[in-house]
Design an enzyme around this catalytic site. Structure first.
Site, mmCIF file in Angstrom:
data_model
loop_
_atom_site.group_PDB
_atom_site.id
_atom_site.type_symbol
_atom_site.label_atom_id
_atom_site.label_comp_id
_atom_site.label_asym_id
_atom_site.label_seq_id
_atom_site.Cartn_x
_atom_site.Cartn_y
_atom_site.Cartn_z
ATOM 1 N N ARG A 64 0.867 -1.260 -0.015
ATOM 2 C CA ARG A 64 0.016 0.084 0.072
ATOM 3 C C ARG A 64 0.929 1.202 0.078
ATOM 4 N NH1 ARG A 64 -2.134 1.333 4.776
ATOM 5 N NH2 ARG A 64 -2.549 -0.814 5.261
ATOM 6 N N TYR A 117 -14.436 21.482 -10.803
ATOM 7 C CA TYR A 117 -15.109 20.036 -11.267
ATOM 8 C C TYR A 117 -15.929 19.630 -10.123
ATOM 9 C CZ TYR A 117 -14.147 14.937 -12.131
ATOM 10 O OH TYR A 117 -14.216 13.786 -12.378
ATOM 11 N N ASP A 189 -6.073 22.747 -9.326
ATOM 12 C CA ASP A 189 -6.186 21.263 -10.108
ATOM 13 C C ASP A 189 -5.552 21.556 -11.544
ATOM 14 O OD1 ASP A 189 -7.371 19.597 -11.947
ATOM 15 O OD2 ASP A 189 -9.049 19.303 -10.667
ATOM 16 N N LYS A 214 -6.074 11.556 -17.175
ATOM 17 C CA LYS A 214 -6.511 12.390 -18.305
ATOM 18 C C LYS A 214 -5.075 12.183 -19.298
ATOM 19 C CE LYS A 214 -10.217 13.009 -16.453
ATOM 20 N NZ LYS A 214 -10.511 13.803 -15.572
HETATM 21 C C1 LIG Z 1 -11.447 13.842 -14.224
HETATM 22 C C2 LIG Z 1 -11.229 15.007 -13.339
HETATM 23 C C3 LIG Z 1 -10.765 14.905 -12.037
HETATM 24 C C4 LIG Z 1 -11.099 13.567 -11.279
HETATM 25 O O1 LIG Z 1 -10.031 12.629 -11.666
HETATM 26 P P1 LIG Z 1 -10.159 10.992 -11.757
HETATM 27 O O2 LIG Z 1 -9.089 10.603 -11.938
HETATM 28 O O3 LIG Z 1 -11.431 10.615 -12.718
HETATM 29 O O4 LIG Z 1 -10.836 10.738 -10.444
HETATM 30 C C5 LIG Z 1 -10.231 15.941 -11.317
HETATM 31 N N1 LIG Z 1 -10.257 17.002 -11.969
HETATM 32 C C6 LIG Z 1 -10.576 17.518 -13.228
HETATM 33 C C7 LIG Z 1 -10.404 18.762 -13.725
HETATM 34 C C8 LIG Z 1 -11.072 16.216 -13.925
HETATM 35 O O5 LIG Z 1 -11.320 16.515 -15.271
#
Ligand SMILES: *Cc1c(COP(=O)(O)O)cnc(C)c1O
Length: 397
Positions: A64, A117, A189, A214
Site C-alpha cells: 500500500r 470540477y 487542479d 487524463k
Molecule cells: C477527471 C477530473 C478529476 C478527477 O479525476 P479522476 O481520475 O477521474 O478521479 C479532477 N479534476 C478534473 C479537472 C477532472 O477533469
C-alpha cells in the site's frame, strides 16, 4: 535536459533492471525484512514524517505504501512539475480529497472556485462541511480581489484554471500573492494544463493536483491521481493520504509510466487539432460562442497567454437553443465523437452540460446548449465532417 527529453528519461533505470528499457511491475502486498533491526527501522521511517529530506522517499515496506516503480514515477513527476514532493493516488478524486482533508480541520474556511470540477464541489458540500469546514465559492475571475473574501480562519484557496467545463482562466499569480501575504495555501487542479503547458509553482501555487487519468495515462484505460506540493505541505497531506489508503495498483503505475513517454506528442497533436476545430466551429451559424482559452473571447484569454505555454485538447461550445429532440439527433448520430465522461484519451468525446444548475457564487446567463469536446488523435477532416453532419441534424435538416 529539455522537457521532452526529461519525459523520456526520468523515472526509469534500465541498467538496474537487466537493461530492460521499461521499469518492472511489482505485484505485491508483503515486503520482507531481513532482520528484526530492519523491521524496526522500517516502522520508524514510515511514521517519522518530519525526518524525510526533500526528494527522498522511504523505501516501501508494504504494498500500500508504493513500490520501487511508483517511487521512480513520483520522482519523475516531481521534477516535471517543479515541486518538492509528489504522491501518486488511486484517482484524481482521491488526490484532491487527501490534499484538502490533509490541510483543513474543523473551524477552517476554504475558498473554492465556482467553476470547479463537479465531484470536488460534492466533496466540499457533502463531506468537508460535515466535518466542520466552512466553504465559500468565489467567482473564477476574481483575481487579487479574493482578498476581500479572506477571513481570519481561511486556510486554503482552491483554483482550477481553466475550469474544465466553462474554461475561465484564473489569475493565479494575483490570487497567490494575496494568499501568501496571509499564510493561506493555494491548491490548484492542474489537470488541463498539465506540467507540459503550465508551471504551477512558478505561478505561486503550493499544492497541485491532477487527474493522471487524463493526459498522463492518455489511453482511457486506467484511473489515477497525482498530488505534488511544496515541502511544507508534504507531511500533513502524506499522512492523510496514508490514512485514506487510497494507493494505486501495480498495473496503473506501469500504464502511467508508459503513457508519460508519449504525452508530449499526443498533447501537442490534440492541441493543434482542437484549436483548428475550435476556430472552424466559431464560423458555424449554430455556434454562439467557443470557450477555448487560446481564443480571444474566452474569459481570461490574456491570462492564459501570460501563464500557459499551450492549450491541450479540451474546450466547450455554446449553441443556440434547440429542442432536446434535435440535440439528441445531433449527438446520437455522431460516428467519431463518443458520449462519455473523462478526457485526455486518444479518442474524441462530447458531452452536454448545464452550469446553471451548479453555480452559486456566479450566475450562468446563457440559456442555450453547452457541449464539452475532448479532441482525440483522429484526422481533423473526419472530426470536422462528423460535427458538420451533427450540426445539420441539430437544425432539423
Ligand atoms: C477527471 C477530473 C478529476 C478527477 O479525476 P479522476 O481520475 O477521474 O478521479 C479532477 N479534476 C478534473 C479537472 C477532472 O477533469
Amino acid at each position: 535536459m529539455k522537457k521532452d527529453t526529461q519525459i523520456i528519461h526520468l523515472g526509469r533505470s534500465p541498467h538496474k533492471n537487466f537493461g530492460f528499457v521499461n521499469p518492472p511491475v511489482y505485484h505485491g502486498s508483503t515486503v520482507l525484512f531481513k532482520t528484526l533491526a530492519d523491521y524496526e527501522a522500517g516502522e520508524r521511517d514510515y511514521y517519522d514524517f518530519e525526518k524525510l529530506p526533500v526528494n527522498e522517499y522511504c523505501s516501501p515496506t508494504y504494498g500500500r505504501y508504493g513500490s520501487p516503480s511508483s517511487i521512480e514515477l513520483q520522482k519523475a513527476l516531481t521534477v516535471l512539475e517543479g515541486a518538492d514532493y509528489s504522491i501518486l493516488t488511486s484517482s484524481g478524486v482521491s488526490a484532491f480529497t487527501a490534499a484538502l482533508m490533509g490541510l483543513l480541520r474543523a473551524g477552517d474556511h476554504l475558498l473554492m472556485v465556482d467553476s470547479v470540477y463537479g465531484p470536488t464541489r460534492r466533496l466540499c458540500n457533502d463531506e468537508l462541511t460535515r466535518f466542520g469546514v466552512e466553504v465559500t465559492y468565489y467567482d473564477p475571475m476574481i483575481g487579487g480581489s479574493i482578498e476581500q473574501l479572506f477571513k481570519p480562519n481561511t486556510r486554503v484557496v482552491y483554483v482550477e484554471s481553466p475550469g474544465s467545463l466553462t474554461f475561465e482562466v484564473q489569475d493565479i499569480p494575483a490570487i497567490a500573492k494575496a494568499a501568501r501575504a496571509r499564510g493561506i495555501a493555494v491548491m490548484a487542479d492542474n489537470t488541463w494544463g498539465t506540467f507540459y503547458f503550465s508551471k504551477p509553482y512558478d505561478l505561486g501555487v503550493d499544492v497541485s493536483i491532477h487527474s493522471a487519468t487524463k493526459y498522463i495515462a492518455g489511453h482511457s484505460d486506467m484511473v489515477m491521481g497525482l498530488i505534488t506540493c511544496r515541502k511544507e505541505y508534504y507531511e500533513p497531506i502524506l499522512r492523510c493520504f496514508r490514512h485514506m489508503g487510497a494507493c494505486l495498483g501495480a498495473n496503473e503505475v506501469y500504464l502511467a509510466q508508459r503513457g508519460l513517454r508519449t504525452m508530449p506528442v499526443r498533447i501537442r497533436q490534440q492541441e493543434k487539432t482542437a484549436l483548428e476545430l475550435a476556430k472552424w466551429l466559431k464560423t458555424q451559424p449554430e455556434v454562439v460562442k467557443v470557450l477555448h482559452p487560446a481564443l480571444p473571447d474566452c474569459p481570461g484569454h490574456e491570462i492564459w497567454k501570460r501563464d500557459f505555454s499551450g492549450s491541450s485538447g479540451l474546450f466547450s461550445i455554446l449553441l443556440k437553443p434547440f429542442p432536446n429532440k434535435q440535440l439528441a439527433a445531433m449527438l446520437d448520430g455522431l460516428h467519431h465523437f463518443g458520449m462519455g465522461y473523462s478526457w485526455g484519451g486518444y479518442e474524441s468525446l462530447i458531452i452536454p452540460f448545464n452550469p446553471k444548475k451548479i453555480r452559486t457564487a456566479t450566475k450562468w446567463e446563457y440559456d442555450g446548449i453547452c457541449l464539452r469536446i475532448n479532441v482525440g488523435l483522429e484526422d481533423i477532416e473526419d472530426l470536422k465532417q462528423d460535427l458538420a453532419d451533427g450540426l445539420k441534424r441539430l437544425r432539423g435538416a
